[in-house]
Design a protein around this motif. Structure first.
Motif, short mmCIF file in Angstrom:
data_model
loop_
_atom_site.label_atom_id
_atom_site.label_comp_id
_atom_site.label_asym_id
_atom_site.label_seq_id
_atom_site.Cartn_x
_atom_site.Cartn_y
_atom_site.Cartn_z
N ARG A 68 0.84 -1.20 0.00
CA ARG A 68 0.00 0.00 0.00
C ARG A 68 0.87 1.24 0.00
O ARG A 68 2.04 1.19 0.38
CB ARG A 68 -0.92 -0.01 1.22
N LYS A 70 2.42 4.55 1.46
CA LYS A 70 2.71 4.88 2.85
C LYS A 70 3.49 6.18 2.90
O LYS A 70 4.51 6.32 2.21
CB LYS A 70 3.50 3.75 3.51
N ARG A 71 3.02 7.12 3.70
CA ARG A 71 3.67 8.42 3.88
C ARG A 71 3.98 9.11 2.55
O ARG A 71 5.08 9.62 2.33
CB ARG A 71 4.94 8.28 4.71
N ARG A 78 8.03 1.98 -3.26
CA ARG A 78 8.34 1.21 -2.05
C ARG A 78 8.92 -0.15 -2.39
O ARG A 78 9.88 -0.62 -1.76
CB ARG A 78 7.09 1.03 -1.19
#
Length: 87
Positions: A68, A70-71, A78
């Motif tokens: 997913r 993230k940030r 990622r």
């Protein structure tokens, strides 16, 4: 006899588990030809699991991972950061 031998006797015919040379379930034969879906693959345990599957279960058909955002970092970035440029 292994401590879980009764459980293995029950599960083996149901799941296709076979016993290895040390009378323990043979994980590689269980995953042979199968696809695996992993959530949390960028976490500590997830990375170890993916590495172990790639190293020990060479006959696994496919590994799917759910990543997913993230940030503010998108999933593709990622994956490249965590696993490098894999093909």
């Amino acid at each position: 006899m292994a401590p879980f031998s009764k459980l293995i006797e029950f599960v083996e015919p149901q799941c296709g588990l076979s016993l290895g040379p040390s009378n323990e379930p043979d994980v590689a034969s269980f995953f042979a030809g199968k696809s695996v879906f992993i959530t949390g693959a960028t976490g500590f345990v997830g990375k170890v699991l993916v590495e172990k599957l790639l190293r020990s279960c060479s006959d696994v058909d496919k590994i799917f991972i759910l990543v997913r955002p993230k940030r503010g970092v998108d999933p593709v970035t990622r994956i490249q950061k965590e696993f490098g440029n894999c093909e």
